[in-house]
Design a protein around this motif. Sequence first.
Motif, PDB file in Angstrom:
ATOM      1  N   THR A  38      16.016-104.063 -22.495  1.00 53.39           N
ATOM      2  CA  THR A  38      15.468-103.300 -23.617  1.00 53.39           C
ATOM      3  C   THR A  38      14.123-102.692 -23.232  1.00 53.39           C
ATOM      4  OG1 THR A  38      14.261-105.179 -24.511  1.00 53.39           O
ATOM      5  CG2 THR A  38      16.570-104.942 -25.180  1.00 53.39           C
ATOM      6  N   PRO A  39      13.636-101.732 -24.036  1.00 50.40           N
ATOM      7  CA  PRO A  39      12.287-101.199 -23.785  1.00 50.40           C
ATOM      8  C   PRO A  39      11.215-102.296 -23.754  1.00 50.40           C
ATOM      9  CG  PRO A  39      13.456 -99.778 -25.308  1.00 50.40           C
ATOM     10  CD  PRO A  39      14.324-100.991 -25.103  1.00 50.40           C
ATOM     11  N   ALA A  40      11.394-103.321 -24.587  1.00 49.68           N
ATOM     12  CA  ALA A  40      10.437-104.439 -24.588  1.00 49.68           C
ATOM     13  C   ALA A  40      10.481-105.185 -23.258  1.00 49.68           C
ATOM     14  CB  ALA A  40      10.737-105.394 -25.737  1.00 49.68           C
ATOM     15  N   ASP A  41      11.678-105.334 -22.715  1.00 47.83           N
ATOM     16  CA  ASP A  41      11.812-105.979 -21.412  1.00 47.83           C
ATOM     17  C   ASP A  41      11.095-105.168 -20.337  1.00 47.83           C
ATOM     18  OD1 ASP A  41      13.394-108.052 -22.404  1.00 47.83           O
ATOM     19  OD2 ASP A  41      15.233-106.883 -22.164  1.00 47.83           O
ATOM     20  N   GLU A  42      11.259-103.855 -20.412  1.00 46.10           N
ATOM     21  CA  GLU A  42      10.616-102.983 -19.430  1.00 46.10           C
ATOM     22  C   GLU A  42       9.090-103.076 -19.539  1.00 46.10           C
ATOM     23  OE1 GLU A  42      12.016-101.440 -17.082  1.00 46.10           O
ATOM     24  OE2 GLU A  42      14.120-101.574 -17.641  1.00 46.10           O
ATOM     25  N   ALA A  43       8.599-103.142 -20.767  1.00 47.39           N
ATOM     26  CA  ALA A  43       7.152-103.259 -20.965  1.00 47.39           C
ATOM     27  C   ALA A  43       6.635-104.576 -20.404  1.00 47.39           C
ATOM     28  CB  ALA A  43       6.824-103.153 -22.450  1.00 47.39           C
ATOM     29  N   SER A  44       7.389-105.659 -20.638  1.00 47.78           N
ATOM     30  CA  SER A  44       6.993-106.960 -20.096  1.00 47.78           C
ATOM     31  C   SER A  44       6.999-106.943 -18.579  1.00 47.78           C
ATOM     32  CB  SER A  44       7.938-108.058 -20.607  1.00 47.78           C
ATOM     33  OG  SER A  44       7.790-108.249 -21.991  1.00 47.78           O
ATOM     34  N   GLU A  45       7.987-106.283 -18.012  1.00 41.50           N
ATOM     35  CA  GLU A  45       8.077-106.231 -16.555  1.00 41.50           C
ATOM     36  C   GLU A  45       6.912-105.463 -15.956  1.00 41.50           C
ATOM     37  OE1 GLU A  45       9.453-107.055 -12.811  1.00 41.50           O
ATOM     38  OE2 GLU A  45      10.054-107.914 -14.748  1.00 41.50           O
ATOM     39  N   ARG A  46       6.513-104.386 -16.631  1.00 46.81           N
ATOM     40  CA  ARG A  46       5.354-103.620 -16.138  1.00 46.81           C
ATOM     41  C   ARG A  46       4.094-104.473 -16.188  1.00 46.81           C
ATOM     42  NH1 ARG A  46       7.979 -99.366 -18.905  1.00 46.81           N
ATOM     43  NH2 ARG A  46       6.727 -99.722 -20.787  1.00 46.81           N
ATOM     44  N   MET A  47       3.946-105.268 -17.260  1.00 48.75           N
ATOM     45  CA  MET A  47       2.787-106.154 -17.355  1.00 48.75           C
ATOM     46  C   MET A  47       2.811-107.190 -16.231  1.00 48.75           C
ATOM     47  SD  MET A  47       1.940-106.830 -21.400  1.00 48.75           S
ATOM     48  CE  MET A  47       3.580-107.159 -22.005  1.00 48.75           C
ATOM     49  N   ARG A  48       3.975-107.746 -15.965  1.00 51.65           N
ATOM     50  CA  ARG A  48       4.105-108.751 -14.908  1.00 51.65           C
ATOM     51  C   ARG A  48       3.737-108.157 -13.552  1.00 51.65           C
ATOM     52  NH1 ARG A  48       6.494-113.239 -16.891  1.00 51.65           N
ATOM     53  NH2 ARG A  48       7.714-112.985 -18.812  1.00 51.65           N
ATOM     54  N   GLN A  49       4.154-106.935 -13.309  1.00 50.12           N
ATOM     55  CA  GLN A  49       3.858-106.295 -12.032  1.00 50.12           C
ATOM     56  C   GLN A  49       2.356-106.076 -11.859  1.00 50.12           C
ATOM     57  OE1 GLN A  49       6.243-102.739 -12.098  1.00 50.12           O
ATOM     58  NE2 GLN A  49       8.148-103.828 -11.655  1.00 50.12           N
ATOM     59  N   LYS A  50       1.674-105.671 -12.927  1.00 56.70           N
ATOM     60  CA  LYS A  50       0.226-105.469 -12.853  1.00 56.70           C
ATOM     61  C   LYS A  50      -0.506-106.793 -12.629  1.00 56.70           C
ATOM     62  CE  LYS A  50       0.163-101.353 -15.821  1.00 56.70           C
ATOM     63  NZ  LYS A  50      -0.277-100.798 -17.130  1.00 56.70           N
ATOM     64  N   ILE A  51      -0.029-107.840 -13.302  1.00 57.81           N
ATOM     65  CA  ILE A  51      -0.646-109.155 -13.147  1.00 57.81           C
ATOM     66  C   ILE A  51      -0.431-109.686 -11.735  1.00 57.81           C
ATOM     67  CG2 ILE A  51      -0.473-111.570 -13.887  1.00 57.81           C
ATOM     68  CD1 ILE A  51       0.077-110.470 -16.741  1.00 57.81           C
ATOM     69  N   ALA A  52       0.773-109.503 -11.210  1.00 53.93           N
ATOM     70  CA  ALA A  52       1.073-109.952  -9.848  1.00 53.93           C
ATOM     71  C   ALA A  52       0.241-109.184  -8.825  1.00 53.93           C
ATOM     72  CB  ALA A  52       2.559-109.785  -9.563  1.00 53.93           C
ATOM     73  N   ALA A  53       0.030-107.904  -9.081  1.00 56.27           N
ATOM     74  CA  ALA A  53      -0.755-107.084  -8.149  1.00 56.27           C
ATOM     75  C   ALA A  53      -2.202-107.558  -8.072  1.00 56.27           C
ATOM     76  CB  ALA A  53      -0.705-105.622  -8.571  1.00 56.27           C
ATOM     77  N   PHE A  54      -2.692-108.201  -9.143  1.00 52.92           N
ATOM     78  CA  PHE A  54      -4.068-108.720  -9.155  1.00 52.92           C
ATOM     79  C   PHE A  54      -4.184-109.995  -8.334  1.00 52.92           C
ATOM     80  CE2 PHE A  54      -7.790-110.832 -11.028  1.00 52.92           C
ATOM     81  CZ  PHE A  54      -8.700-109.785 -11.054  1.00 52.92           C
ATOM     82  N   GLY A  55      -3.056-110.674  -8.142  1.00 44.07           N
ATOM     83  CA  GLY A  55      -3.081-111.890  -7.327  1.00 44.07           C
ATOM     84  C   GLY A  55      -2.385-113.097  -7.921  1.00 44.07           C
ATOM     85  N   PHE A  56      -1.962-113.013  -9.189  1.00 43.05           N
ATOM     86  CA  PHE A  56      -1.292-114.147  -9.822  1.00 43.05           C
ATOM     87  C   PHE A  56       0.157-114.218  -9.349  1.00 43.05           C
ATOM     88  CE2 PHE A  56      -4.845-113.369 -12.618  1.00 43.05           C
ATOM     89  CZ  PHE A  56      -5.257-114.642 -12.971  1.00 43.05           C
ATOM     90  N   ARG A  57       0.573-115.408  -8.915  1.00 39.57           N
ATOM     91  CA  ARG A  57       1.912-115.571  -8.351  1.00 39.57           C
ATOM     92  C   ARG A  57       2.835-116.402  -9.236  1.00 39.57           C
ATOM     93  NH1 ARG A  57       0.607-111.747  -6.348  1.00 39.57           N
ATOM     94  NH2 ARG A  57       0.001-111.331  -4.185  1.00 39.57           N
ATOM     95  N   SER A  58       2.287-117.115 -10.213  1.00 34.57           N
ATOM     96  CA  SER A  58       3.125-117.936 -11.093  1.00 34.57           C
ATOM     97  C   SER A  58       3.864-117.050 -12.094  1.00 34.57           C
ATOM     98  CB  SER A  58       2.265-118.947 -11.858  1.00 34.57           C
ATOM     99  OG  SER A  58       1.588-119.805 -10.974  1.00 34.57           O
ATOM    100  N   LYS A  59       4.965-117.571 -12.602  1.00 31.65           N
ATOM    101  CA  LYS A  59       5.679-116.862 -13.656  1.00 31.65           C
ATOM    102  C   LYS A  59       4.909-117.014 -14.961  1.00 31.65           C
ATOM    103  CE  LYS A  59      10.050-116.429 -16.114  1.00 31.65           C
ATOM    104  NZ  LYS A  59      11.421-116.950 -16.313  1.00 31.65           N
ATOM    105  N   ILE A  60       4.602-115.905 -15.601  1.00 34.96           N
ATOM    106  CA  ILE A  60       3.789-115.915 -16.822  1.00 34.96           C
ATOM    107  C   ILE A  60       4.691-115.967 -18.045  1.00 34.96           C
ATOM    108  CG2 ILE A  60       1.861-114.814 -18.002  1.00 34.96           C
ATOM    109  CD1 ILE A  60       1.340-115.432 -15.043  1.00 34.96           C
ATOM    110  N   GLU A  61       4.372-116.844 -18.980  1.00 28.96           N
ATOM    111  CA  GLU A  61       5.112-116.895 -20.238  1.00 28.96           C
ATOM    112  C   GLU A  61       4.889-115.598 -21.008  1.00 28.96           C
ATOM    113  OE1 GLU A  61       4.033-120.396 -22.386  1.00 28.96           O
ATOM    114  OE2 GLU A  61       4.335-121.718 -20.660  1.00 28.96           O
TER     115      GLU A  61
END
Length: 263
Positions: free
Chosen positions: A89-112
């Motif tokens: 869903t669009p919400a899933d896509e938005a969450s995935e974009r957030m996860r990618q930005k967070i991972a790019a900063f250095g966080f490697r854990s799965k975020i709730e």
Amino acid sequence: MDLEGEDVSADAILPLLHKPGGQHLAEGLIGASFYVDDPDALTTIVSLDLRSRAVRVQFPDGRARSLPFASGYVLLTPPLVSAISALHTPADEASERMRQKIAAFGFRSKIEDDDLPGLLAAIEAAQSYRLPWREERIEGLRLARKYGTAREEAKLASAWLEGAIDPPPGDVVIALASALRDSGKPIEALSLTDLVTRKANGLDREETRVLVTQRGALWLDRYELQHDAECLDRARQCAKRSWAIGPSEECSMLYRRIDKLER
């Protein structure tokens, strides 16, 4: 979810299987290629138990074994890509974009999911060298400790300080000093605590007590590196100042450490 590569984490597929229409995806996984660590060691999915989240796979030599589905990766095929895309869903896509930005900063854990906005807001403030409001800082640091290491916490707090006016906020200085020490940079952390030596430091009473105690512990760290007796003296001065502001367990621990090193 990135569907451009040749495989996808099974852990990312699991939530989709429980959505309406997820049965079609589950059926499409039967016969798909699956691996855990080595992409060259492929197995074939024979069955999938959503209740136990276990997948039964067959090896090329005919052996079969049950494995945790979330432990591996599935090789994508056009039908699987279509099935996954239909459930995204669009919400899933938005969450995935957030996860990618967070991972790019250095966080490697799965975020709730519920923690994504707060952590991303802390990161975006750091990337723009902007000091967030105090409540946002508290939440950002809490999430940084939950999902990251002292390195990510220090990266956040350091960037926030870049955007702070002088004197810097005590809560961020305290957090950064702690993170620097935990990430193996005690000399940088000690330099940061010089704030307590300034008259116009902007610290309240409790912040002063905490930072002075930190400073004492860092002087002891330096003593253990250099064995300079002056470091012990400075640590004891910090302990006295902290205790005068208000007794605390942290200061008691500092005194005990001083006594141990002086023996």
